[in-house]
Design an enzyme around this catalytic site. Sequence first.
Site, mmCIF file in Angstrom:
data_model
loop_
_atom_site.group_PDB
_atom_site.id
_atom_site.type_symbol
_atom_site.label_atom_id
_atom_site.label_comp_id
_atom_site.label_asym_id
_atom_site.label_seq_id
_atom_site.Cartn_x
_atom_site.Cartn_y
_atom_site.Cartn_z
ATOM 1 N N ASP A 238 0.887 -1.272 0.021
ATOM 2 C CA ASP A 238 0.100 0.090 -0.050
ATOM 3 C C ASP A 238 0.936 1.256 0.143
ATOM 4 O OD1 ASP A 238 -1.489 -2.290 0.899
ATOM 5 O OD2 ASP A 238 -3.056 -1.005 2.022
ATOM 6 N N ASP A 267 -4.343 -0.273 -3.487
ATOM 7 C CA ASP A 267 -4.191 0.564 -2.508
ATOM 8 C C ASP A 267 -3.290 1.909 -3.137
ATOM 9 O OD1 ASP A 267 -6.287 -0.476 -1.277
ATOM 10 O OD2 ASP A 267 -5.468 -0.584 0.689
ATOM 11 N N ASN A 299 -8.462 -2.489 -2.279
ATOM 12 C CA ASN A 299 -9.946 -2.354 -2.130
ATOM 13 C C ASN A 299 -10.271 -0.886 -2.230
ATOM 14 O OD1 ASN A 299 -8.046 -2.333 0.525
ATOM 15 N ND2 ASN A 299 -9.932 -1.820 1.476
ATOM 16 N N HIS A 300 -9.139 -0.138 -2.202
ATOM 17 C CA HIS A 300 -9.473 1.416 -2.257
ATOM 18 C C HIS A 300 -9.582 1.732 -3.605
ATOM 19 C CE1 HIS A 300 -9.283 3.410 1.750
ATOM 20 N NE2 HIS A 300 -8.774 2.054 2.440
ATOM 21 N N HIS A 446 -2.372 -4.461 2.222
ATOM 22 C CA HIS A 446 -3.947 -4.374 3.069
ATOM 23 C C HIS A 446 -3.849 -3.812 4.340
ATOM 24 C CE1 HIS A 446 -8.215 -4.469 2.966
ATOM 25 N NE2 HIS A 446 -8.347 -5.548 3.818
#
Length: 718
Positions: A238, A267, A299-300, A446
């Site tokens: 990330d 991310d 997921n972002h 994550h």
Amino acid sequence: QLRRASHTRGCCGRQAAPGFSTSGGKGIVVGRPRTPAGSARRRGHAQPQPAPAPRPPVPAPKREDTMAEEGKAAEGMRRSAPRKHSAFRAAQQDQQWKIFSDLDSQDEAEMLQLAVFLQTLMDFVPGGTGGLSREESARQMARFDEEDEEEEGGIRVDTIQFHGGTQIQGDIQDFTLPKGSITPALAQQVVEVYRRGGRLSEKAVQKILRLTYRRLKTIPNTTRVNIGPGQRLTVVGDLHGQLPDLLHILDEAGMPSEQHILVFNGDFVDRGPQGVEVLCTLLALHAAQPESVILTRGNHEDHAICCVYGFQRECKEKFNADLIFGMFVEVFRYLPLFTIVNDDVFIVHGGLFHDEGVELAVLDQIDRTDYVPKPPVPYPQVLQGLDEEQRNGEYLKQLQRDALWSDPHAAMGMAPNPRGAGVVFGPDVCRRFLERNNLHMVVRSHECVRSGLDLPYSGDDAHLLATIFSASNYGGSGNDGAYLVFHTAPQANSAPVGRDGPGGASLHYQVFTFKTSDAAKSLESQNQTSLHGLVLKRRAQLLRGFEAADPDNTGVLPMARWAEIMSAETQLLIRWSATVGALVPEDCVQDNGVVYRRFLETFDLKVRSGTSGGGGEVMMDALYANRSKLEAIFHFFDTNGDGSISREEFARGCNVINQTLPPEQQLRDWDHILDLMDFDRSDSIDINEFMETFRIVDAKDGSLDGVIDLANGARGSA
């Protein structure tokens, strides 16, 4: 035993610079960064430093036989005191990190719920000028190549020469791209422009998006890559809009090439302030060398999540148009989900799957463009009443949610994820997945981990999975960032992939850690602010719990009982008794108990005006990309027109909306949603609170984007 190959501290090294100048008609000449003494930056591949040789043991001093026994005891106490203090401090740090991690997971669960709810409301109101439809975004991305023309004005990136100094100064901020494809040299120039504080023009950003979009549409869900002798592969976790961390990694690990492949594991945006710059850098590098730069989805990288975590607002502020954000979201939809290295290492953003029997071939059947982070009806309940084809479609959607949201945990087996999506899975689940698919290691991101790298499993299972997180000092937590480098042969301080030992492994990896900035305040102070915010949000529930535990209405609860209720009502399983000194004012402690009503009364909000003079409407228009829709939704709920939405109005409006929606899309948990938006705890929502919900960037730090402060919890620190 794996040791950190490099632990470099310091910033990415920007110093004051003379800016830029023109030279000989060759365009703009911008200073080359000077590497400050002690900087973490090094050009080319970072070679690990050998671990220092251990010091020889210090011989115990000789003592006279006549030394008194009490002297021996005193000496032993003096020697053990530093060890005890160090152990105590380590335990405190572990506790503070657990609080931070649990708050972060809880915050993400609530923001996910809020994002899905608001997206449903946005979809309910048709039309409006705030926002770009998916169809229009796709149309803009598919424009013909002949429209790739030279842009008038600005400075072409390929005409810039860099030397001495670091910052671009003056009014020239919009840099353009030449006509044609993006070459590695041009991508390098994009990196240097962003390094020096420059900005690409809106048309240049659109070009980068279109070029990468066309390629992404052609590749499968799983990218398979093989490295041979002399090659290396770097995995970056990330980044969350933290450009200095990306620049540090490119400087230290090296730019992409045929010999150096980089995998960026999702991310890229949200939370940090430079998601646009991070994404444009990565997309330009991918467009220039698609075989050497692999981007996987996190997921972002999702429309609804970006709306509540800040990337939508960032795009609006930097480009003042909905088009750029819509095009970024369209690119997100086509980012691949998995990378497999040498048929040995499985790379995924989040983690493994609710179905332990999943095989790799099934993963390429996922329609990655048809994704929502959380279904209106939870899985597997959503399968009821569906035919076989529909059930398989929902099954594949859930696999994608698992891939983006799941987390490992130390316990055996599998359980629902506290984040609100995906699962948590133990070492036994991970081992069976690897064995079934003839793999040896999972690499995922994550999750913010203190050292940048975490091996969450222990003992014989320690080799199964690694978490890599590359955003250093994430959320002010003071964590290290890290990245992994894989080779086909053992390296200094490397670890083998799998359990076969260095001689039998086909891949070996090194860990490089770094930090590009230091935390502005201690993690303990950060957690204190966040805990104040949590108590504020749950104040009503806490009061009910305290009163139920105090049938005689004494107003005081024993400390242990107070701690139990704090855990139950906040759903944060920490040692609440250890937080009393920082969280509970002295006048709220009585006879080793907590005066709970007075304790809760110390939490309040003050709302500062975000504007002065007549600039309020301008700020609103600049910040809220979906203002027209949001206003329509607000007035739909505000049936009596008094400028606020009561709890009854909110429930009535949700029921009206649900009458128009199929069961699987209907709104749920609206009482809890209202609590999340009701910042001043008035049991109603005014227009500022409703609009403010879309501006929350990092609710976990207690400051709520600097507009709503904790009057007592922050005490000047928010």
